[in-house]
Design a protein around this motif. Structure first.
Motif, PDB file in Angstrom:
ATOM      1  N   ILE A 185       0.511  -1.171   0.351  1.00  0.00           N
ATOM      2  CA  ILE A 185      -0.077   0.017  -0.009  1.00  0.00           C
ATOM      3  C   ILE A 185       0.855   1.271  -0.014  1.00  0.00           C
ATOM      4  CG2 ILE A 185      -1.627   1.538   1.335  1.00  0.00           C
ATOM      5  CD1 ILE A 185      -2.807  -1.445   2.214  1.00  0.00           C
ATOM      6  N   ASP A 186       1.817   1.231   0.674  1.00  0.00           N
ATOM      7  CA  ASP A 186       2.569   2.581   0.932  1.00  0.00           C
ATOM      8  C   ASP A 186       3.547   3.058  -0.113  1.00  0.00           C
ATOM      9  OD1 ASP A 186       1.643   2.621   3.545  1.00  0.00           O
ATOM     10  OD2 ASP A 186       3.972   1.941   4.459  1.00  0.00           O
ATOM     11  N   VAL A 208      -3.680  -0.145  -3.870  1.00  0.00           N
ATOM     12  CA  VAL A 208      -4.825   0.421  -3.072  1.00  0.00           C
ATOM     13  C   VAL A 208      -5.725  -0.192  -2.078  1.00  0.00           C
ATOM     14  CG1 VAL A 208      -4.225   2.277  -4.825  1.00  0.00           C
ATOM     15  CG2 VAL A 208      -6.272   0.683  -5.209  1.00  0.00           C
ATOM     16  N   ARG A 209      -5.815   0.308  -0.903  1.00  0.00           N
ATOM     17  CA  ARG A 209      -6.955  -0.049  -0.378  1.00  0.00           C
ATOM     18  C   ARG A 209      -8.283   0.912  -0.248  1.00  0.00           C
ATOM     19  NH1 ARG A 209      -7.552  -0.692   5.847  1.00  0.00           N
ATOM     20  NH2 ARG A 209      -6.687   1.553   5.748  1.00  0.00           N
ATOM     21  N   THR A 210      -9.439   0.892   0.006  1.00  0.00           N
ATOM     22  CA  THR A 210     -10.803   1.629  -0.081  1.00  0.00           C
ATOM     23  C   THR A 210     -11.780   0.771  -0.037  1.00  0.00           C
ATOM     24  OG1 THR A 210     -10.693   2.816  -2.542  1.00  0.00           O
ATOM     25  CG2 THR A 210     -12.846   3.219  -1.628  1.00  0.00           C
ATOM     26  N   ARG A 236      -5.437  -4.529  -7.208  1.00  0.00           N
ATOM     27  CA  ARG A 236      -3.644  -3.363  -7.889  1.00  0.00           C
ATOM     28  C   ARG A 236      -4.564  -2.611  -8.751  1.00  0.00           C
ATOM     29  NH1 ARG A 236      -0.521  -7.841 -11.359  1.00  0.00           N
ATOM     30  NH2 ARG A 236       1.047  -6.001 -12.654  1.00  0.00           N
ATOM     31  N   PRO A 237      -3.919  -1.862  -9.176  1.00  0.00           N
ATOM     32  CA  PRO A 237      -3.985  -0.768 -10.033  1.00  0.00           C
ATOM     33  C   PRO A 237      -3.697  -1.470 -11.306  1.00  0.00           C
ATOM     34  CG  PRO A 237      -2.899   0.876  -8.457  1.00  0.00           C
ATOM     35  CD  PRO A 237      -3.235  -0.876  -7.689  1.00  0.00           C
ATOM     36  N   TYR A 293      -9.074  -4.819  -1.401  1.00  0.00           N
ATOM     37  CA  TYR A 293      -8.421  -4.607  -1.886  1.00  0.00           C
ATOM     38  C   TYR A 293      -8.209  -4.483  -3.423  1.00  0.00           C
ATOM     39  CZ  TYR A 293      -6.310  -3.971   3.380  1.00  0.00           C
ATOM     40  OH  TYR A 293      -6.195  -3.861   4.203  1.00  0.00           O
ATOM     41  N   GLY A 313       2.602   2.268  -3.397  1.00  0.00           N
ATOM     42  CA  GLY A 313       1.156   2.423  -4.633  1.00  0.00           C
ATOM     43  C   GLY A 313       0.809   1.106  -5.107  1.00  0.00           C
TER      44      GLY A 313
END
Length: 68
Positions: free
Chosen positions: A50-51, A56-58, A64-65, A62, A53
């Motif tokens: 996450i740190d 991402v977590r919403t 992966r872009p 989670y 990038g």
């Protein structure tokens, strides 16, 4: 053991994020299962991804872009 050098750490994290399909939503339990089995605990690995990038977590989900 994770490398200390930022460039080497980034390479390890890029290798690790390949376990995740881009654009697919993963609940936290699934992320933890994918990250288990390494010498480093899954919580640390998840936070590093996450740190950096790479995921991402919403709202506890989670992803992966697509560009990662």
């Amino acid at each position: 053991q994770l490398p200390v050098a930022p460039v080497k750490l980034r390479l390890v994290l890029i290798w690790l994020v390949e376990k995740f399909q881009p654009g697919v939503a993963y609940p936290e339990k699934a992320v933890n299962e994918l990250l288990q089995g390494h010498a480093i605990d899954h919580v640390t690995l998840r936070r590093l991804l996450i740190d950096h990038g790479l995921i991402v977590r919403t709202a506890g989900i989670y992803q992966r872009p697509v560009s990662a």
